[in-house]
Write a protein that holds these residues in place. Structure first.
Motif, short mmCIF file in Angstrom:
data_model
loop_
_atom_site.label_atom_id
_atom_site.label_comp_id
_atom_site.label_asym_id
_atom_site.label_seq_id
_atom_site.Cartn_x
_atom_site.Cartn_y
_atom_site.Cartn_z
N UNK A 600 -0.94 -14.11 -19.32
CA UNK A 600 -1.62 -12.60 -18.94
C UNK A 600 -1.01 -11.60 -20.07
N UNK A 626 2.11 -1.31 -15.92
CA UNK A 626 0.77 -1.82 -15.32
C UNK A 626 -0.02 -0.50 -15.88
N UNK B 100 -14.48 -11.11 4.35
CA UNK B 100 -15.88 -10.96 3.52
C UNK B 100 -16.08 -12.25 2.84
N UNK B 101 -14.70 -12.87 2.40
CA UNK B 101 -14.99 -13.98 1.31
C UNK B 101 -14.43 -15.16 2.00
N UNK B 103 -11.54 -16.01 1.73
CA UNK B 103 -10.38 -16.26 1.34
C UNK B 103 -8.91 -16.01 1.99
N UNK B 114 -3.11 -16.52 -3.41
CA UNK B 114 -4.67 -16.53 -2.77
C UNK B 114 -5.20 -17.86 -2.71
N UNK B 127 3.39 -12.34 -13.90
CA UNK B 127 2.38 -12.57 -14.57
C UNK B 127 1.12 -11.53 -14.28
N UNK B 128 1.38 -10.59 -13.37
CA UNK B 128 0.47 -9.72 -12.86
C UNK B 128 1.16 -8.31 -12.67
N UNK B 129 0.54 -7.49 -12.26
CA UNK B 129 0.72 -6.15 -12.00
C UNK B 129 1.67 -5.92 -10.52
N UNK B 130 1.68 -7.19 -9.89
CA UNK B 130 2.39 -7.35 -8.48
C UNK B 130 3.86 -6.52 -8.79
N UNK B 143 -12.50 -4.27 -0.90
CA UNK B 143 -12.13 -5.06 -2.04
C UNK B 143 -10.55 -4.95 -2.36
N UNK B 159 -12.31 -6.14 -7.57
CA UNK B 159 -13.39 -5.91 -8.43
C UNK B 159 -12.78 -5.42 -9.67
N UNK B 160 -12.03 -4.46 -9.98
CA UNK B 160 -11.74 -4.39 -11.41
C UNK B 160 -10.37 -5.08 -11.70
N UNK B 161 -9.43 -5.73 -10.74
CA UNK B 161 -8.32 -6.46 -11.30
C UNK B 161 -7.20 -5.48 -11.49
N UNK B 162 -7.41 -4.04 -11.22
CA UNK B 162 -6.31 -3.40 -11.41
C UNK B 162 -5.35 -3.25 -10.26
N UNK B 163 -3.97 -2.94 -10.77
CA UNK B 163 -3.06 -2.87 -9.61
C UNK B 163 -2.52 -1.40 -9.75
N UNK B 165 0.60 0.84 -8.01
CA UNK B 165 1.88 0.66 -7.18
C UNK B 165 2.40 2.05 -6.60
#
Lengths: 635, 364
Positions: A600, A626, B100-101, B103, B114, B127-130, B143, B159-163, B165
């Protein structure tokens, strides 16, 4: 004027002319006269070709819908005569088409507009244009008429819309590159296939999936794994629902690419699943030595389940498979079959040569004719299903002359230039993009310099090429290097190489979905931009010029076109000096770094920048990192 | 501000003192509180681990977040997801369902996973914004995936994948150890260990904070005037009412008035509360270190193995404080309750020594 608007105008201007021409040409040709593409030499002016990509019969079977990928239109032809009835303008670069279960509406997904065109089949008018997700590629309405399901290639999901209003109710997470949706024969399930591989650990075999959706509940209920598959396209079911088939590509990217003459870089396969197959899906090859089926795309099973037809884009053929023999073979032989080049001889009946870049197919209502859309030739091949021979080729109304760009695009997509016709540029640049894979290319020696495949959109002004910056220009990149190390074949003639390069240089950037309308930045993107250009770190210390993000990733495309050592050299790399990659649509092309080791954007800095050599970033908090990534996603 | 609280305290105390005797109802019939037959699951019948941090009801399917994997109980069988399947970490601390999904989201000691269509995708701080890999709580609204971590809260927009914080730099959060989250269309509440309750208004995007008016003292000087304690562990927002659990008692807040529940003046079996889950504005379940408690707005019931004999025990406390023991033959697997979820009238309980299914028993 944006490229998108320009495309619309061009399409609109030529639409009327083509319609008139279509009527003239088609009436005589549909009945079986062989049509020849009219080529009078290459012209430099860009011409707009219809580029048929999908075909569909109307509910009554009296009309044929031809989805034209480049001219942004849906052509409606008389199914009996081929006469043009109407040209309907749709959105930019349409890719998917389907009918509502009651036949009253026709849906078209427009990939660059992110819209869905709704067409009334009685009036042949566009009655609605609904916004959907990023690069919508196919659409299916459920039988209850409650929901529309739209596969979005870039956002990797399936949007669930209210079928009456178009209002989006939710998004279901699919695999990467969700593109084609096929309902089961009873309509209770939807099966989604994907053109890009799902993320996997570095240097492991690719993985894809068939995402299975419960239509009534509109939830994902299963994900059928497609091991070693990177790119899957159309899926088809037998009428009894007992056999499902996916057209797909199985790359051999974990071994050096040098072995084209020893079995190939790809296996072109089908995955079979369902009751006829057993508990687990079975992958079977279409290739045979010296007779490859490069890039299987469309697949169709006859209602009597006797034959299975597969289009192969690169090989320009339709492969005919005897279904009973195929099923008998997989049940009486020990797999795996995928890389067995002797296997397909047991079930492939014939390979029928068709036109350039064959894509979608349609079976006539009486089952006697199979129509094939040849995208880069503007023709429809008509195959007699009783004899499995080409009966005729119908040329759609299109410019008579071959443009440089069209010839370059044909060169990009055809496998005819590679050894035994195995692969083409488009094998690794799916639909002129990328493949999400890492390859061991021969020029650097076996096992050396594993490289991630970079996107090729908006390339002009980003030279040199290759991760080591070794190719100063595209003619070098696409010419001798490709011919020698990839194709293992004779050189292109000068004009062909020139046309190929012109085509690649013409590829525009896809619309960036992370930018707000008007291109203003969100607060997070603004903060990220400030970090991108900053000259002082969090402790007040100056950041050396060459260690600022904006130094190497400068200019409109995010590259200063120079090489640097950013501390990412691996034991298998000959040098740490790497060409600065452009940032165009960087959010779409994971994984990252020269060898694809960063899964990523975050990992570029959280894992692979311990010494701050890839920009000063270790003083950043997690939220600041971020923000930086939010900004990068707008590039 | 402190003076106001002190004045309010004395005023309230005197009012309560004068009103209390007349308000005490007389002893009468034992309140009809829900009764259950508990079926308990352990490793002996397929549960991945007996230490169960979280439980989630997903229709007929039950998810159990344990110390050694994620269990899915379906059609009478357990299926186990481990790190080999892509789970972020073996210890699953929290669970949430995206209605909704379909998941399921699992917060673990090593990231957020997930589970969708049987496949797992994992988000980590690398690997992400977590914001942090220790994910104590997760809640889905629309969402947005709202996440409570050991280093602040965050939100992933699907929807956007944005994090986004949330921490001490952009919220009133003092401590950043976020233990629980409850997201709804109007408000999102965070239980912040040592920093009370944080409120995010979905419409105005404004933050507010609720703290113990007694500050960090262990004294309860200002009863029913605010959050009972700063060390919050769990939060549940339902019907516009906030239920908050702490290690020193629990609270209910209707937007105007607070009500505190302490062991000494309610039916709580312990002030040390790990989990709270509201049924509606008036009813809630509490998971304590001394059993499972239910509050119906007036009366209390406690379900547990006896603290002395370990035999199944159910007690009912009416509004007057009269406690009646109800004969029962089953109880939750253990007194240390970590998680609660509802399945119609049934209840599922995560405990330190097994997963319990309370099957509702209608009374004549």
């Amino acid at each position: 004027m944006s490229g998108q608007a320009h495309g619309r105008l061009r399409a609109g201007a030529v639409g009327g002319m083509l319609l008139i021409a279509a009527a003239f040409f088609a009436v005589a040709l549909w009945t079986g006269d062989e049509a020849q593409a009219v080529i009078t030499g290459r012209v430099g002016d860009p011409l707009v070709y219809p580029s048929p990509i999908e075909l569909l019969y109307s509910p009554s079977g009296t009309q044929l819908y031809v989805l034209c990928n480049e001219s942004d239109e849906l052509r409606v032809l008389d199914a009996a005569t081929g006469a043009a009835i109407k040209s309907i303008q749709v959105g930019h670069i349409p890719r998917g088409i389907s009918l509502s279960p009651d036949g009253s509406r026709l849906f078209v997904t427009n990939t660059w507009d992110d819209t869905l065109s709704v067409i009334d089949t009685a009036s042949l008018q566009v009655v609605a244009e609904w916004p959907v997700g990023a690069e919508p590629s196919s659409v299916v309405e459920d039988r209850a008429g409650k929901h529309l399901f739209v596969a979005n290639r870039i956002s990797n999901d399936v949007a669930v819309l209210n079928a009456r209003t178009g209002a989006e109710e939710k998004r279901l997470v699919a695999g990467r590159g969700a593109s084609y949706i096929t309902p089961s024969p009873d309509g209770s399930r939807l099966y989604v296939t994907h053109v890009y591989p799902n993320p996997t650990p570095h240097r492991t075999a690719p993985e894809s999936e068939i995402t299975v959706i419960d239509t009534a509940r509109a939830v994902v209920v299963d994900r059928i794994p497609l091991h070693s598959i990177a790119h899957s396209f159309h899926l088809a079911f037998s009428r009894d629902g007992r056999l499902g088939v996916v057209a797909e590509m199985h790359p051999k990217n974990l071994v050096p690419l040098a072995h084209l003459e020893h079995g190939g870089a790809f296996v072109d396969t089908l995955t079979l699943f369902g009751t006829d197959v057993g508990d687990k899906p079975v992958e079977v090859p279409l290739d045979e030595l010296e007779r490859y089926a490069a890039r299987p795309f469309g697949v169709l099973i006859t209602p009597d389940k006797k034959f299975l037809y597969v289009t192969s884009e690169g090989s320009e053929i339709v492969t005919v498979v005897d279904v009973p023999r195929l099923l008998r073979y997989i049940h009486t032989h020990q797999g795996p079959f995928a890389e067995d080049l002797s296997a397909s001889g047991n079930y492939v009946v014939t390979r029928i040569a068709v036109g350039h870049d064959p894509r979608g197919m349609a079976l006539s209502p009486d089952g006697s004719k199979l129509l094939v859309a040849n995208r880069l030739e503007d023709t429809i091949s008509v195959i007699d299903t009783h004899t499995n021979h080409l009966a005729s080729t119908v040329r759609l109304a299109a410019p008579k002359q071959m443009s440089v760009l069209r010839h370059g695009e044909q060169t990009f997509y055809t496998a005819r230039y590679s050894f035994q016709g195995q692969i083409a540029c488009a094998n690794c640049h799916i639909d002129s993009t990328f493949d999400g894979l890492q390859w061991d290319l021969e020029p650097d020696g076996f096992g050396r310099d594993i490289v991630d495949n970079r996107p090729i959109e908006d390339l002009k002004g980003t030279e040199p090429y290759k991760w080591n910056g070794g190719n100063p220009n595209l003619p070098t990149e696409c010419g001798p290097r490709t011919e020698k190390y990839f194709w293992r074949s004779e050189q292109y003639d000068d004009l062909t190489l020139s046309d190929l390069v012109t085509y690649i240089q013409s590829l525009p950037p896809r619309p960036n979905r992370y930018k707000l309308p008007g291109y203003e930045l969100t607060p997070a993107q603004e903060r990220g931009k400030a970090l991108f250009v900053r000259a002082v770190d969090k402790f007040g210390a100056p950041i050396p010029l060459t260690n600022r993000c904006v130094y190497c990733h400068s200019g409109p495309k995010g590259t200063n076109q120079k090489s640097f050592d950013v501390g990412t050299k691996k034991a298998t790399d000959d040098s740490g000096l790497l060409d600065t990659p452009q940032l165009t649509n960087i959010a779409l092309s994971a994984p990252y770094l020269h060898d694809g080791s960063a899964s990523s954007l975050e990992e570029i800095w959280t894992v692979f920048n311990p010494e701050d050599k890839h920009g000063r970033t270790n003083d950043l908090t997690k939220d600041e990192l971020n923000d930086l990534i939010e900004y990068l996603r707008t590039r | 501000m402190k003076k106001i609280f002190v004045t309010a305290f004395f005023l309230s105390a005197s009012l309560l003192a004068s009103a209390a005797p007349a308000d005490v109802p007389k002893a009468g019939a034992v309140p009809n509180m829900p009764r259950f037959r508990f079926e308990n699951f352990s490793t002996a019948n397929g549960l991945p681990d007996n230490h169960v941090y979280a439980v989630l009801v997903d229709g007929d399917r039950i998810w159990a977040g344990t110390n050694n994997g994620l269990g899915l109980y379906e059609n009478g069988k357990w299926k186990v997801f481990t790190t080999k399947d892509g789970l972020a970490h073996r210890a699953v601390l929290s669970l949430a369902l995206d209605k909704n999904t379909g998941d399921v989201w699992a917060g673990t000691m090593g990231g957020l996973s997930r589970i969708s269509g049987g496949q797992i995708k994992t988000y980590t701080q690398l690997n992400s914004g977590l914001s942090n890999d220790v994910v104590y709580g997760v809640s889905i609204e629309g969402e947005d995936v709202w996440v409570a971590t050991a280093a602040g809260a965050c939100r992933l927009n699907l929807r956007t994948g944005a994090w986004d914080l949330y921490n001490e730099r952009n919220t009133p959060m003092v401590e950043i150890w976020v233990y629980g989250v409850s997201a709804t269309p109007t408000k999102v509440y965070f239980a912040v260990w040592g920093s009370g309750i944080l409120e995010y208004d979905q419409k105005t995007k404004a933050w507010d904070k609720y703290e113990d008016p007694d500050g960090e003292t262990e004294l309860v000087l200002f009863k029913d005037q605010g959050l009972i304690h700063e060390i919050t562990t769990s939060v549940s927002y339902v019907d516009h009412v906030l239920w908050a659990a702490t290690y020193f008692g629990n609270s209910r807040y209707d937007g105007r008035y607070w009500h505190n529940f302490l062991m000494k003046d309610s039916g709580l079996p312990s002030n040390f509360t790990n989990a709270v889950k509201g049924v509606d504005a008036n009813r809630a379940w509490f998971g304590t270190d001394n059993g499972l408690a239910y509050y119906d707005g007036t009366n209390w019931a406690v379900y547990r193995p006896s603290l002395t004999t370990h035999k199944p025990e159910m007690t009912v406390r009416d509004a007057a404080g009269h406690v009646t023991e109800i004969p029962v033959t089953s109880a939750p697997a253990h007194n240390y309750i970590l998680g609660i979820d509802f399945q119609g009238k049934d209840i599922w309980v995560a405990t330190a020594e097994g997963l319990s299914h309370g099957i509702f028993q209608p009374q004549e």
